[in-house]
Write an enzyme that holds these catalytic residues in place. Sequence first.
Site, PDB file in Angstrom:
ATOM      1  N   LYS A 133       0.856  -1.183   0.000  1.00  0.00           N
ATOM      2  CA  LYS A 133       0.000   0.000   0.000  1.00  0.00           C
ATOM      3  C   LYS A 133       0.890   1.231   0.000  1.00  0.00           C
ATOM      4  O   LYS A 133       2.004   1.209   0.544  1.00  0.00           O
ATOM      5  CB  LYS A 133      -0.893   0.017   1.238  1.00  0.00           C
ATOM      6  CG  LYS A 133      -2.142   0.868   1.092  1.00  0.00           C
ATOM      7  CD  LYS A 133      -3.224   0.163   0.287  1.00  0.00           C
ATOM      8  CE  LYS A 133      -4.517   0.958   0.324  1.00  0.00           C
ATOM      9  NZ  LYS A 133      -5.610   0.244  -0.362  1.00  0.00           N
ATOM     10  N   GLY A 177     -20.257   7.131   4.122  1.00  0.00           N
ATOM     11  CA  GLY A 177     -19.347   7.420   3.019  1.00  0.00           C
ATOM     12  C   GLY A 177     -19.985   7.084   1.679  1.00  0.00           C
ATOM     13  O   GLY A 177     -20.277   5.919   1.404  1.00  0.00           O
ATOM     14  N   VAL A 178     -20.206   8.100   0.843  1.00  0.00           N
ATOM     15  CA  VAL A 178     -20.818   7.871  -0.464  1.00  0.00           C
ATOM     16  C   VAL A 178     -19.909   8.384  -1.572  1.00  0.00           C
ATOM     17  O   VAL A 178     -20.329   9.070  -2.509  1.00  0.00           O
ATOM     18  CB  VAL A 178     -22.233   8.498  -0.558  1.00  0.00           C
ATOM     19  CG1 VAL A 178     -23.190   7.776   0.353  1.00  0.00           C
ATOM     20  CG2 VAL A 178     -22.205   9.993  -0.243  1.00  0.00           C
ATOM     21  N   GLY A 179     -18.611   8.061  -1.437  1.00  0.00           N
ATOM     22  CA  GLY A 179     -17.669   8.322  -2.515  1.00  0.00           C
ATOM     23  C   GLY A 179     -17.910   7.304  -3.618  1.00  0.00           C
ATOM     24  O   GLY A 179     -19.013   6.769  -3.758  1.00  0.00           O
ATOM     25  N   VAL A 222     -17.103   4.057  -4.157  1.00  0.00           N
ATOM     26  CA  VAL A 222     -17.612   2.748  -3.763  1.00  0.00           C
ATOM     27  C   VAL A 222     -18.954   2.870  -3.058  1.00  0.00           C
ATOM     28  O   VAL A 222     -19.912   2.156  -3.371  1.00  0.00           O
ATOM     29  CB  VAL A 222     -16.597   2.021  -2.868  1.00  0.00           C
ATOM     30  CG1 VAL A 222     -17.198   0.751  -2.277  1.00  0.00           C
ATOM     31  CG2 VAL A 222     -15.333   1.687  -3.648  1.00  0.00           C
TER      32      VAL A 222
END
Length: 346
Positions: A78, A178-180, A182
């Site tokens: 990562k 979280g609504v980015g 994905v």
Amino acid sequence: MFDHPSFDAHEGVHMFHDAASGLRAIIAVHSTARGPAAGGCRMWDYDSGEAMLKDALRLSQGMSYKNAMADIPLGGGKSVIWGNARTDKSPELFRAFGRAVNSLQGQYTTAEDVGVSVADMEIVREETPYVAGLDKGEAASGDPSPVTAKGIFLGLVETAKRALGTGDLTGKTVAVQGVGHVGAYLCDHLAKAGADLIITDIDQAALEAVATRTGARIVAPDAIYDVEADIFAPCALGAVVNEQTLDRFRFKAIAGGANNQLIVPEMGELLRRKGILYAPDYVINGGGIINVAAEISGNYSREWVEAKLARLVETLGEVLDEALSKDTPTNVVADRIARERIAAAK
């Protein structure tokens, strides 16, 4: 470094600084036992270098486990860039990052992650071939987020079968944090399946867009932990299952796309005692890296991706069933299987 709580015998931890572009980056390679390390690049405005290092180490280890559970020929790595993704990006910064990736000579392949876009990775690609998740190229497959979201949705259904007694989400309430990329795609799947949605994010425009097309109810970021919902789907940053949030949860299951959702592994046992079924994050969110693996192979096949994704969902079901039958935390079961698969490849 070697006595850091999150070190976990990493093969390599590489730090890069480029004064001209302002790049401050870490590339952590946890294991190459199953193949070259692969994992996305996150850009975040960390509070400290220690926080940055901890994130890189934990995310890298998680990728080793994720790739092992997805049964793909890749190790775990990562990268993280310290900076504000809204204000600190520049072509020069991503070119410098590309040179950093290239210096590892294929030991690590990068892709987009939180705060980093396909467009950013296209710039990285100018300096190194070790980039995936692109829109252009011989085996390019584009943003892996839709595949990640599909896998999370299918895994959430598997989790619901065990936690709710049914995989039918009609009328069930799912709280999505979280609504980015994905999270938004996941909301679309959930709405189509008949679920009632409660959503939160720090991005108001993204929230309103998702709410408009799905009918979701918007709540403040901290309020998501207190809502009445059947399933909680964390799709933002990690460590959301912690001492402060645990007592507030009124969910039957947690199944979402964020990495490192448990602040410490012991949270898995506390969730079990509370009667909350937890889908281990690096198992349920492995769809994206499966898609990336197909691209890295140089011979992208949608059929191979779909078959691997279906098998991953089966693996999640097996983890959940073993944990339930043995009264064992799900993360303990998944960790054991992942470690066994990595050890077998050495």
